[in-house]
Enzyme design. Structure first.
Site, PDB file in Angstrom:
ATOM      1  N   HIS A   1     -14.748  -4.620  -8.949  1.00 38.61           N
ATOM      2  CA  HIS A   1     -15.107  -3.981 -10.195  1.00 38.61           C
ATOM      3  C   HIS A   1     -14.682  -4.841 -11.595  1.00 38.61           C
ATOM      4  CE1 HIS A   1     -10.544  -3.853 -11.461  1.00 38.61           C
ATOM      5  NE2 HIS A   1     -10.537  -3.360 -10.175  1.00 38.61           N
ATOM      6  N   GLY A   2     -15.414  -4.571 -12.708  1.00 38.47           N
ATOM      7  CA  GLY A   2     -15.168  -5.392 -13.685  1.00 38.47           C
ATOM      8  C   GLY A   2     -13.711  -5.395 -14.339  1.00 38.47           C
TER       9      GLY A   2
ATOM     10  N   ARG B   1     -12.740   2.927 -12.996  1.00 38.18           N
ATOM     11  CA  ARG B   1     -13.096   1.458 -13.564  1.00 38.18           C
ATOM     12  C   ARG B   1     -14.106   0.966 -12.254  1.00 38.18           C
ATOM     13  NH1 ARG B   1      -7.879   1.703 -11.031  1.00 38.18           N
ATOM     14  NH2 ARG B   1      -7.599   0.254  -9.254  1.00 38.18           N
TER      15      ARG B   1
ATOM     16  N   GLU C   1      -8.527   1.649  -4.219  1.00 40.03           N
ATOM     17  CA  GLU C   1      -7.674   0.676  -4.151  1.00 40.03           C
ATOM     18  C   GLU C   1      -6.429   1.118  -3.388  1.00 40.03           C
ATOM     19  OE1 GLU C   1      -6.762  -2.178  -3.638  1.00 40.03           O
ATOM     20  OE2 GLU C   1      -6.837  -3.104  -5.720  1.00 40.03           O
TER      21      GLU C   1
END
Length: 215
Positions: free
Chosen positions: A9-10, A58, A82
């Site tokens: 993700h960013g 996210r 995550e």
């Protein structure tokens, strides 16, 4: 041969603040959105057919930006989440006690069965990540999926493909919006099944990108 793209993700607000995210969430920064757009531009010519993402905010936001460019729908896959960082989620790294820091480090320094209280081990994360990857083999012939996930989770997956224990001492950096690719193939020179083609590529980015442990 099946090619699967893996994207972290960013950049998020908590990445910048050096705050532990785990399965808690933090919105992308403006830089994070720009990073996701650069990923989208990079893979737009790769004929991506499926954008499959962790269901955390996210990753969903990152995936939506990529999917729009690839003209794909976003598919939510909770197994791509995550690692659960247990009682340390939402904590700033600078606030950890010596004992708490030892729990955190046990996830990245090769400690057998390392985990944070009420959290997951790297082996547990790897098990669900591997299952999510294997499910890509059930997609229609000719598919080119892209999975959006998280740093620790993706490291465990790549380690497993390389034949390393998921809890190995970490020697792989996956920065925000890095791209990795794994292929399922049969080659006379490589092991049959999954192989790592690239890992942690950021050549598409025109800005600095953080990893989990940087400020």
């Amino acid at each position: 041969m099946l090619q699967v793209y893996l994207v972290r993700h960013g950049e998020t607000e908590w990445n910048v603040a050096r705050r532990i995210q785990g399965q808690s969430d933090s919105p992308l920064t403006e830089i994070g959105r720009r990073q996701a757009l650069l990923v989208a531009q990079r893979v737009q010519s790769e004929n991506i057919t499926h954008v499959i993402t962790s269901d955390l905010g996210r990753t969903r936001e990152t995936a939506e930006i990529i999917a729009k460019a690839c003209d794909c729908e976003v598919i939510l896959e909770p197994r791509l989440r995550e690692i659960n960082m247990g009682i340390l989620e939402n904590r700033e790294l600078s606030s950890l006690t010596q004992e708490e820091e030892s729990w955190r480090k046990s996830l990245v320094d090769g400690t057998p069965n390392g985990r944070i209280p009420k959290g997951e081990s790297m082996n547990e994360v790897c098990s669900r990540m591997r299952a999510a990857l294997e499910s890509c083999l059930d997609l229609p012939a000719g598919s080119r999926p892209l999975l959006v996930s998280h740093g620790m989770a993706l490291v465990s997956l790549i380690f497993s493909i390389l034949g390393l224990p998921a809890n190995s001492e970490r020697r792989l950096r996956l920065r925000n919006c890095s791209i990795s690719r794994v292929d399922y193939q049969d080659s006379p020179w490589l092991a049959s099944g999954w192989i790592v083609e690239t890992a942690g590529d950021i050549t598409h980015l025109n800005m600095p990108a953080l990893d989990e442990l940087q400020g």
